[in-house]
Design a protein around this motif. Sequence first.
Motif, PDB file in Angstrom:
ATOM      1  N   PHE A  95      -6.493  -7.843  14.724  1.00  0.00           N
ATOM      2  CA  PHE A  95      -5.093  -6.953  14.726  1.00  0.00           C
ATOM      3  C   PHE A  95      -4.412  -7.736  15.354  1.00  0.00           C
ATOM      4  N   GLU A  96      -4.571  -9.147  16.346  1.00  0.00           N
ATOM      5  CA  GLU A  96      -3.079  -9.745  16.337  1.00  0.00           C
ATOM      6  C   GLU A  96      -2.465 -10.521  14.793  1.00  0.00           C
ATOM      7  N   LEU A  97      -3.519 -10.975  14.142  1.00  0.00           N
ATOM      8  CA  LEU A  97      -3.167 -11.067  12.705  1.00  0.00           C
ATOM      9  C   LEU A  97      -1.699  -9.786  11.757  1.00  0.00           C
ATOM     10  N   LEU A  98      -2.343  -8.916  12.234  1.00  0.00           N
ATOM     11  CA  LEU A  98      -1.653  -7.463  11.630  1.00  0.00           C
ATOM     12  C   LEU A  98       0.071  -7.748  12.306  1.00  0.00           C
ATOM     13  N   LYS A  99      -0.207  -7.477  13.499  1.00  0.00           N
ATOM     14  CA  LYS A  99       0.747  -7.260  15.033  1.00  0.00           C
ATOM     15  C   LYS A  99       2.051  -8.551  14.135  1.00  0.00           C
ATOM     16  N   SER A 100       1.601  -9.976  14.146  1.00  0.00           N
ATOM     17  CA  SER A 100       2.284 -10.892  13.606  1.00  0.00           C
ATOM     18  C   SER A 100       2.782 -11.644  12.729  1.00  0.00           C
ATOM     19  N   ASN A 101       1.710 -10.619  11.445  1.00  0.00           N
ATOM     20  CA  ASN A 101       2.237 -10.790  10.446  1.00  0.00           C
ATOM     21  C   ASN A 101       2.891  -9.652   8.853  1.00  0.00           C
ATOM     22  N   ALA A 102       4.225  -9.506   9.520  1.00  0.00           N
ATOM     23  CA  ALA A 102       4.516  -7.863   8.623  1.00  0.00           C
ATOM     24  C   ALA A 102       4.220  -8.000   7.126  1.00  0.00           C
ATOM     25  N   ASP A 103       3.761  -9.057   6.532  1.00  0.00           N
ATOM     26  CA  ASP A 103       3.831  -9.643   4.979  1.00  0.00           C
ATOM     27  C   ASP A 103       2.362  -9.687   4.636  1.00  0.00           C
ATOM     28  N   PHE A 104       1.741  -9.645   5.533  1.00  0.00           N
ATOM     29  CA  PHE A 104      -0.054  -9.938   5.495  1.00  0.00           C
ATOM     30  C   PHE A 104      -0.454  -7.989   5.899  1.00  0.00           C
ATOM     31  N   SER A 105       0.732  -6.982   7.142  1.00  0.00           N
ATOM     32  CA  SER A 105       0.287  -5.728   7.901  1.00  0.00           C
ATOM     33  C   SER A 105       0.319  -5.169   5.556  1.00  0.00           C
ATOM     34  N   MET A 106       1.365  -5.235   4.984  1.00  0.00           N
ATOM     35  CA  MET A 106       1.925  -4.628   3.554  1.00  0.00           C
ATOM     36  C   MET A 106       1.127  -5.216   2.939  1.00  0.00           C
ATOM     37  N   LEU A 108      -2.273  -6.108   3.006  1.00  0.00           N
ATOM     38  CA  LEU A 108      -3.461  -4.698   3.387  1.00  0.00           C
ATOM     39  C   LEU A 108      -3.074  -3.519   3.160  1.00  0.00           C
ATOM     40  N   ILE A 109      -1.692  -2.739   3.570  1.00  0.00           N
ATOM     41  CA  ILE A 109      -1.564  -1.618   3.085  1.00  0.00           C
ATOM     42  C   ILE A 109      -2.060  -1.061   1.446  1.00  0.00           C
ATOM     43  N   GLN A 110      -1.555  -3.106   0.896  1.00  0.00           N
ATOM     44  CA  GLN A 110      -1.944  -2.163  -0.642  1.00  0.00           C
ATOM     45  C   GLN A 110      -3.001  -2.132  -1.040  1.00  0.00           C
ATOM     46  N   VAL A 111      -3.694  -3.859  -0.476  1.00  0.00           N
ATOM     47  CA  VAL A 111      -5.445  -3.883  -0.948  1.00  0.00           C
ATOM     48  C   VAL A 111      -6.262  -2.647  -0.117  1.00  0.00           C
ATOM     49  N   LEU A 112      -5.594  -1.222   0.637  1.00  0.00           N
ATOM     50  CA  LEU A 112      -6.243  -0.451   0.212  1.00  0.00           C
ATOM     51  C   LEU A 112      -6.313   0.524   0.437  1.00  0.00           C
ATOM     52  N   SER A 113      -5.294   1.057  -0.687  1.00  0.00           N
ATOM     53  CA  SER A 113      -4.501   2.270  -1.413  1.00  0.00           C
ATOM     54  C   SER A 113      -5.408   1.970  -2.711  1.00  0.00           C
ATOM     55  N   LYS A 114      -5.226  -0.128  -3.472  1.00  0.00           N
ATOM     56  CA  LYS A 114      -5.335  -0.299  -4.558  1.00  0.00           C
ATOM     57  C   LYS A 114      -7.480  -0.022  -4.742  1.00  0.00           C
ATOM     58  N   ARG A 115      -8.345   0.034  -3.133  1.00  0.00           N
ATOM     59  CA  ARG A 115      -9.394  -0.034  -3.451  1.00  0.00           C
ATOM     60  C   ARG A 115      -9.896   1.978  -3.548  1.00  0.00           C
ATOM     61  N   LEU A 116      -9.126   2.394  -3.381  1.00  0.00           N
ATOM     62  CA  LEU A 116      -8.839   4.061  -2.887  1.00  0.00           C
ATOM     63  C   LEU A 116      -8.867   4.330  -4.119  1.00  0.00           C
ATOM     64  N   PHE A 117      -7.690   3.862  -4.963  1.00  0.00           N
ATOM     65  CA  PHE A 117      -7.376   4.029  -6.574  1.00  0.00           C
ATOM     66  C   PHE A 117      -9.269   3.621  -7.187  1.00  0.00           C
ATOM     67  N   TYR A 118      -9.172   2.878  -7.071  1.00  0.00           N
ATOM     68  CA  TYR A 118     -10.538   2.645  -7.897  1.00  0.00           C
ATOM     69  C   TYR A 118     -11.340   3.496  -7.827  1.00  0.00           C
ATOM     70  N   LYS A 119     -12.268   3.836  -5.936  1.00  0.00           N
ATOM     71  CA  LYS A 119     -13.214   4.818  -5.868  1.00  0.00           C
ATOM     72  C   LYS A 119     -12.676   6.110  -6.459  1.00  0.00           C
ATOM     73  N   SER A 120     -11.564   6.660  -6.263  1.00  0.00           N
ATOM     74  CA  SER A 120     -11.199   7.573  -6.425  1.00  0.00           C
ATOM     75  C   SER A 120     -11.325   7.911  -8.379  1.00  0.00           C
ATOM     76  N   MET A 121     -10.294   6.337  -8.914  1.00  0.00           N
ATOM     77  CA  MET A 121     -11.046   6.611 -10.226  1.00  0.00           C
ATOM     78  C   MET A 121     -12.962   6.772 -10.545  1.00  0.00           C
TER      79      MET A 121
END
Length: 200
Positions: A95-106, A108-121
């Motif tokens: 959680f500290e990594l997410l708070k201190s690194n905006a690029d990593f947070s973004m 992560l959002i992209q990674v989770l979205s891609k995995r959700l797309f894969y599972k839906s597909m």
Amino acid sequence: MDIQQLIDKGFPVKTYAKDAIIYEPGMLPHHVYFIKAGEIRMVTVSEEGKEFIQGIFKAGEYFGEPALLIGKPYLAYTIANKPSQLIPVGKTDFFELLKSNADFSMQLIQVLSKRLFYKSMMLEELANEKAEHRLLTIVKYLTEELEEGEALKVTRQELADMTGLRVETVIRGIKQLAGKKLILLKRGKIIKQKDIKFSL
């Protein structure tokens, strides 16, 4: 997140032998695992013992974050496909990594979205009884990020585990798709090609 940055911060590297289980269904999450070397598969297992691959993670990637983020038990097994080196990062540090690194947070959002797309597909494809259609869909998905002429580094068994098909069906289906020029095969490898058609 750069793996070397985690090592420089003092996070330990743990070694796992081939076929070692990192976590299994029902376990409570305590870490997100960053892969320094090796390869990990995430699978659900049927009562008959058949694996269904949810994802394959390679060096530079990470896994285990969805359960950690919402505090729910794991729903799948993660197993080392080959000898692997992982960096476990605990919840507070993650959680500290997410708070201190905006690029990593973004990222992560992209990674989770891609995995959700894969599972839906894949849920949609599992409802499709045509083996060729399932195979074509997963090949399209897996080759999207490859360069033209690059080979898909996935075995026939892994394709079978991803699509819920028998490996014999996958082998036959790949040959049929190549015969219809819907995919390109070279020395048994599926090759990313330009202007490939993805419809049956």
